[in-house]
Scaffold this active site. Structure first.
Site, PDB file in Angstrom:
ATOM      1  N   HIS A   1      -1.588   4.971   9.584  1.00  0.00           N
ATOM      2  CA  HIS A   1      -0.261   5.576   9.724  1.00  0.00           C
ATOM      3  C   HIS A   1      -0.384   6.902  10.467  1.00  0.00           C
ATOM      4  O   HIS A   1      -0.095   7.964   9.934  1.00  0.00           O
ATOM      5  CB  HIS A   1       0.377   5.784   8.345  1.00  0.00           C
ATOM      6  CG  HIS A   1       0.484   4.527   7.532  1.00  0.00           C
ATOM      7  ND1 HIS A   1      -0.587   3.941   6.906  1.00  0.00           N
ATOM      8  CD2 HIS A   1       1.548   3.736   7.254  1.00  0.00           C
ATOM      9  CE1 HIS A   1      -0.193   2.845   6.273  1.00  0.00           C
ATOM     10  NE2 HIS A   1       1.085   2.694   6.475  1.00  0.00           N
TER      11      HIS A   1
ATOM     12  N   HIS B   1      10.783  -3.243   3.295  1.00  0.00           N
ATOM     13  CA  HIS B   1      11.178  -1.838   3.190  1.00  0.00           C
ATOM     14  C   HIS B   1      11.567  -1.277   4.552  1.00  0.00           C
ATOM     15  O   HIS B   1      11.103  -1.743   5.584  1.00  0.00           O
ATOM     16  CB  HIS B   1      10.096  -0.970   2.538  1.00  0.00           C
ATOM     17  CG  HIS B   1       8.794  -0.836   3.274  1.00  0.00           C
ATOM     18  ND1 HIS B   1       7.982  -1.893   3.603  1.00  0.00           N
ATOM     19  CD2 HIS B   1       8.131   0.266   3.725  1.00  0.00           C
ATOM     20  CE1 HIS B   1       6.885  -1.459   4.204  1.00  0.00           C
ATOM     21  NE2 HIS B   1       6.959  -0.159   4.302  1.00  0.00           N
TER      22      HIS B   1
ATOM     23  N   GLU C   1       4.914  -4.962   8.485  1.00  0.00           N
ATOM     24  CA  GLU C   1       3.549  -4.861   7.946  1.00  0.00           C
ATOM     25  C   GLU C   1       3.074  -6.188   7.347  1.00  0.00           C
ATOM     26  O   GLU C   1       1.876  -6.435   7.228  1.00  0.00           O
ATOM     27  CB  GLU C   1       3.479  -3.775   6.866  1.00  0.00           C
ATOM     28  CG  GLU C   1       3.618  -2.364   7.406  1.00  0.00           C
ATOM     29  CD  GLU C   1       3.429  -1.301   6.321  1.00  0.00           C
ATOM     30  OE1 GLU C   1       3.225  -0.145   6.697  1.00  0.00           O
ATOM     31  OE2 GLU C   1       3.496  -1.621   5.118  1.00  0.00           O
TER      32      GLU C   1
ATOM     33  N   HIS D   1       0.836  -1.221   0.000  1.00  0.00           N
ATOM     34  CA  HIS D   1       0.000   0.000   0.000  1.00  0.00           C
ATOM     35  C   HIS D   1       0.868   1.268   0.000  1.00  0.00           C
ATOM     36  O   HIS D   1       0.543   2.260   0.662  1.00  0.00           O
ATOM     37  CB  HIS D   1      -1.008  -0.032   1.152  1.00  0.00           C
ATOM     38  CG  HIS D   1      -0.424  -0.087   2.538  1.00  0.00           C
ATOM     39  ND1 HIS D   1      -0.986  -0.837   3.551  1.00  0.00           N
ATOM     40  CD2 HIS D   1       0.660   0.513   3.086  1.00  0.00           C
ATOM     41  CE1 HIS D   1      -0.275  -0.677   4.659  1.00  0.00           C
ATOM     42  NE2 HIS D   1       0.731   0.138   4.402  1.00  0.00           N
TER      43      HIS D   1
HETATM   44 FE   LIG Z   1       2.188   1.143   5.557  1.00  0.00          FE
END
Ligand SMILES: [Fe+2]
Length: 323
Positions: A59, A194, A241, A12
């Protein structure tokens, strides 16, 4: 009866949303990313789910660091796009399914998963970017109602992969005990590898990501044993995540058909992963899924016994109420 027909895993990445909103999808850098979702949009247009459950993380848009629920279920009638610093994304307001969401909350909480019930919430790129990737860019309305399930992966400790997987199973049980005839698709979003800050910023581990995707299809239980430290070490701090994909996977059959996969690096500074897994017992249209719901004399007897027990319980409650 409602049923989960398929699971979708998707990154996302916020920059994907920005590329969509700013008309950059045809630029070579972004075309590489968006071309990987063309087949997915076709698949979704054919699947035509009645409801989507989207597992994502907020977030710091709806929940500040002052209050971070581990699992938060969106039970509202609608969820506006959040302002993440550049104004709300130009996407339609996400319409919820309060009746199914309330049913899921009851079933899952009574199954001892302590969800937070959220009756007012804005949704950020964690939810809206995968919606764009699978449903395109509708102007006025998304094609189906959505039940958001926000998971804490921003502040330690996030839930374990095993807990997420078991929550997926509880979600499935909840959906399958909802009487309305609905086809449901569940999304697991985020990742893949990431890291956005610190000395390892920009870390991408394609080998680990691909192994994760392989096991997601073939051996998800193996993934449930991965500790947080391994996600951090191998997939970067934000790679955690990926535990959210295990909620999606837990809601599916043990054996699934992988109908599509896409992986590309990088998008922004993130590995983009995407997978579509179908339940083998998927519904044909709105008819009863193959192999499910056949009424045998044994199941009829069990059903009669459950109904009798329910009648007795109702009578006991009614009697207490008159005292
Ligand atoms: Fe995220």
């Amino acid at each position: 009866m409602a049923r989960i027909i398929a699971g979708v895993g998707s990154s996302h990445v916020p920059a994907i949303g920005a590329a969509l909103d700013n008309g950059k999808t045809e630029e070579p850098y972004w075309k590489r990313v968006f071309s990987g979702f063309e087949k997915s949009k076709q698949w979704m247009a054919q699947a035509k789910p009645d409801v989507a459950i989207v597992v994502y993380n907020d977030h710091a848009s709806a929940f500040s660091v002052e209050m971070i629920p581990t699992f938060a279920l969106g039970c509202a009638a609608e969820f506006p796009p959040a302002d993440e610093g550049w104004g709300p994304r130009p996407v339609p307001v996400v319409k919820g399914h309060p009746a199914l969401a309330a049913h899921i909350a009851q079933s899952v909480i009574l199954d001892e998963f302590d969800l937070t019930i959220v009756n007012k919430m804005e949704v950020d790129h964690g939810l809206t970017v995968p919606m764009n990737l699978l449903f395109g860019q509708p102007k006025d309305a998304w094609p189906c109602p959505v039940i958001p399930l926000a998971v804490n992966v921003v502040m330690y400790p996030p839930p374990t992969g095993h807990r997420c997987y078991m929550l997926g199973k509880a979600l499935r049980k909840a959906v399958e005990s909802y009487p309305e005839d609905l086809n449901v698709v569940i999304f697991g979003t985020g990742g893949l590898s990431h890291q956005i800050s610190g000395p390892r910023a920009g870390l991408i581990n394609s080998k680990w990501d691909k192994s994760f995707l392989d096991n997601l299809t073939r051996d998800p239980k193996k993934l449930t044993r991965i500790p947080h430290i391994e996600y951090m070490r191998e997939a970067g701090a934000e790679g955690i995540e990926m535990v959210m994909w295990l909620i999606m996977r837990g809601a599916l059959d043990d054996k699934v058909d992988e109908v599509y996969r896409f992986y590309t690096v990088p998008a922004s500074n993130t590995a983009v992963g995407h997978i579509i897994l179908e339940n083998r017992r998927k519904a044909a249209g709105k008819s009863r899924p193959a192999g499910r719901g056949k009424t045998t004399s044994k199941s009829k007897a069990a059903g009669r016994s459950r109904q009798a027990a329910a009648r007795k319980a109702a009578h006991r409650i009614a009697s207490k109420g008159t005292r």
